[in-house]
Design a protein around this motif. Sequence first.
Motif, mmCIF file in Angstrom:
data_model
loop_
_atom_site.group_PDB
_atom_site.id
_atom_site.type_symbol
_atom_site.label_atom_id
_atom_site.label_comp_id
_atom_site.label_asym_id
_atom_site.label_seq_id
_atom_site.Cartn_x
_atom_site.Cartn_y
_atom_site.Cartn_z
ATOM 1 N N MET A 226 41.931 2.942 39.876
ATOM 2 C CA MET A 226 41.959 3.550 38.532
ATOM 3 C C MET A 226 40.752 3.073 37.731
ATOM 4 S SD MET A 226 45.695 3.590 36.809
ATOM 5 C CE MET A 226 46.904 4.818 37.190
ATOM 6 N N THR A 227 40.080 3.992 37.087
ATOM 7 C CA THR A 227 38.957 3.585 36.244
ATOM 8 C C THR A 227 39.346 3.737 34.774
ATOM 9 O OG1 THR A 227 38.132 5.832 36.388
ATOM 10 C CG2 THR A 227 37.158 4.219 37.894
ATOM 11 N N ILE A 228 38.598 3.017 33.942
ATOM 12 C CA ILE A 228 38.898 3.040 32.509
ATOM 13 C C ILE A 228 38.034 4.098 31.839
ATOM 14 C CG2 ILE A 228 38.615 1.711 30.372
ATOM 15 C CD1 ILE A 228 39.530 -0.728 31.936
ATOM 16 N N ALA A 229 38.647 4.894 30.967
ATOM 17 C CA ALA A 229 37.898 5.895 30.193
ATOM 18 C C ALA A 229 38.001 5.524 28.720
ATOM 19 C CB ALA A 229 38.477 7.278 30.428
ATOM 20 N N ASN A 230 36.880 5.142 28.137
ATOM 21 C CA ASN A 230 36.853 4.795 26.712
ATOM 22 C C ASN A 230 36.499 6.039 25.911
ATOM 23 O OD1 ASN A 230 37.110 1.761 26.769
ATOM 24 N ND2 ASN A 230 35.328 2.019 28.110
ATOM 25 N N VAL A 231 37.286 6.308 24.894
ATOM 26 C CA VAL A 231 37.013 7.487 24.050
ATOM 27 C C VAL A 231 37.078 7.059 22.584
ATOM 28 C CG1 VAL A 231 37.780 9.792 23.387
ATOM 29 C CG2 VAL A 231 38.017 9.057 25.757
ATOM 30 N N VAL A 232 35.994 7.319 21.861
ATOM 31 C CA VAL A 232 35.948 6.996 20.434
ATOM 32 C C VAL A 232 36.251 8.255 19.630
ATOM 33 C CG1 VAL A 232 34.480 6.190 18.531
ATOM 34 C CG2 VAL A 232 34.219 5.188 20.817
ATOM 35 N N SER A 233 37.240 8.159 18.732
ATOM 36 C CA SER A 233 37.529 9.297 17.835
ATOM 37 C C SER A 233 36.582 9.198 16.639
ATOM 38 C CB SER A 233 38.956 9.216 17.298
ATOM 39 O OG SER A 233 39.869 9.085 18.337
ATOM 40 N N VAL A 234 35.743 10.209 16.483
ATOM 41 C CA VAL A 234 34.769 10.210 15.377
ATOM 42 C C VAL A 234 35.238 11.202 14.323
ATOM 43 C CG1 VAL A 234 32.384 10.789 14.760
ATOM 44 C CG2 VAL A 234 32.857 9.580 16.897
ATOM 45 N N SER A 235 35.249 10.749 13.053
ATOM 46 C CA SER A 235 35.668 11.658 11.977
ATOM 47 C C SER A 235 34.531 11.961 11.007
ATOM 48 C CB SER A 235 36.823 11.024 11.188
ATOM 49 O OG SER A 235 36.333 9.915 10.447
ATOM 50 N N GLY A 236 33.450 11.192 11.118
ATOM 51 C CA GLY A 236 32.372 11.319 10.125
ATOM 52 C C GLY A 236 32.523 10.296 9.018
ATOM 53 N N GLY A 237 33.621 9.543 9.031
ATOM 54 C CA GLY A 237 33.838 8.479 8.048
ATOM 55 C C GLY A 237 33.183 7.183 8.495
ATOM 56 N N LYS A 238 33.127 6.231 7.584
ATOM 57 C CA LYS A 238 32.413 4.977 7.861
ATOM 58 C C LYS A 238 33.070 4.158 8.977
ATOM 59 C CE LYS A 238 34.864 2.459 4.199
ATOM 60 N NZ LYS A 238 35.998 3.413 4.254
ATOM 61 N N ASP A 239 34.399 4.175 9.037
ATOM 62 C CA ASP A 239 35.084 3.325 10.014
ATOM 63 C C ASP A 239 34.918 3.853 11.433
ATOM 64 O OD1 ASP A 239 35.961 1.617 7.999
ATOM 65 O OD2 ASP A 239 37.693 2.893 7.578
ATOM 66 N N SER A 240 35.028 5.170 11.590
ATOM 67 C CA SER A 240 34.868 5.701 12.947
ATOM 68 C C SER A 240 33.402 5.617 13.375
ATOM 69 C CB SER A 240 35.403 7.131 13.049
ATOM 70 O OG SER A 240 34.605 8.030 12.339
ATOM 71 N N THR A 241 32.475 5.731 12.401
ATOM 72 C CA THR A 241 31.060 5.582 12.757
ATOM 73 C C THR A 241 30.792 4.145 13.204
ATOM 74 O OG1 THR A 241 30.449 7.270 11.157
ATOM 75 C CG2 THR A 241 28.689 5.827 11.916
ATOM 76 N N ALA A 242 31.366 3.180 12.484
ATOM 77 C CA ALA A 242 31.181 1.776 12.885
ATOM 78 C C ALA A 242 31.763 1.539 14.274
ATOM 79 C CB ALA A 242 31.837 0.852 11.860
ATOM 80 N N THR A 243 32.854 2.209 14.581
ATOM 81 C CA THR A 243 33.471 2.057 15.905
ATOM 82 C C THR A 243 32.556 2.639 16.981
ATOM 83 O OG1 THR A 243 35.611 2.285 14.822
ATOM 84 C CG2 THR A 243 35.602 2.471 17.213
ATOM 85 N N TYR A 244 31.963 3.784 16.691
ATOM 86 C CA TYR A 244 31.002 4.413 17.609
ATOM 87 C C TYR A 244 29.818 3.446 17.835
ATOM 88 C CZ TYR A 244 27.644 8.182 19.009
ATOM 89 O OH TYR A 244 26.718 8.978 19.642
ATOM 90 N N LEU A 245 29.324 2.837 16.739
ATOM 91 C CA LEU A 245 28.193 1.912 16.853
ATOM 92 C C LEU A 245 28.578 0.673 17.661
ATOM 93 C CD1 LEU A 245 26.803 2.083 13.186
ATOM 94 C CD2 LEU A 245 25.789 3.084 15.252
#
Length: 333
Positions: free
Chosen positions: A1-20
């Motif tokens: 089994m492999t791991i799939a990381n998925v970032v939910s982006v909303s355009g807000g500061k918190d999801s952008t920081a998570t993407y970064l």
Amino acid sequence: MTIANVVSVSGGKDSTATYLLALERGLPFRAVFADTGHEHEWTYDYVRGLPEITGGPAIEWVKADFSRQIARKREYVATHWPLHHVEKSVVDRAVALLHPTGNPFLDLCLWKTRFPSVKTRFCTDELKIAPMFHAVQRPLMEAGHIFISWQGVRAEESLARSTLSRFQRINPVPYSMPKSIHSLADAWRAYAYRPLIDWKTEEVFAFHRRHGVPWNPLYDHGMGRVGCMPCIMVKKAELRSIAQRFPEHIERVAEWERLVSDVSKHGNSTFFNVDDDPTMAGQWCDPDFDWSLEKTGIRGRVEWSKTSRGGRQYDLMALADLGTACNQWGTCE
Ligand code: SF4
């Protein structure tokens, strides 16, 4: 089994920081944005531009489609409303208008013949969680991956979010899915990872600065949250700011109120639920009460937002909202 990381982006500061943060960690990951059709145009531009500014992965764009549900509703209205003694003119008007517009938020409201409310918040599930589930998460899990959902949720945002842990196993199936799909969830391994859970607001902005990435310009124009414009749970002061700076978005919603009212049995449907309307206290029984959209719709609520009465109401209701999709997934800032 492999791991799939998925970032939910909303355009807000918190999801952008998570993407970064995901970029900084050097892990392979996918990023996904759910288009509600009810965002500010700057948010769309911001999300589109993020991969180029950061060198990060493309952001997958998902969008709910309610064409089938609206067709079924049209059929139901045509055949069942007359049996319930709904006037022919009301039935004909609804049948004529019940066609998809291509805007997910509006189409959801046409299908439901009402707007979501604080207590009946079907918007997050239908507009964000379900489209992401169908397009990204389900295929990953069915292919045998362990799905890790990176969520830009912070404890200080609300009482509900303060109870969330940094890492936990989750049921990835949206609430609105049928039981047959929920029953599959036991076999799937899905986790929420919330790396910002202990971060303060200032740390989030500082993280943008450290990466040389601007935040969504809406924050510099009086907006405390980025997401639907406006959100059904908007704070009073923010509604006032939206009306002052972006009146076209108020007018768009006022137009939606007219459309959704015209497909509803009672001919009246407001963006903000009248049950929560702070301007109506003690007036429910008044036979002369003005029920027009001008009074009870978004324009009336904007007028109220300019007063000094009842400003905290929505915040308190939002705090009481434990265990919803918004909190589990953090898709709504
Ligand atoms: S931001 Fe607000 S209106 Fe939009 S989906 Fe989330 S809860 Fe609903």
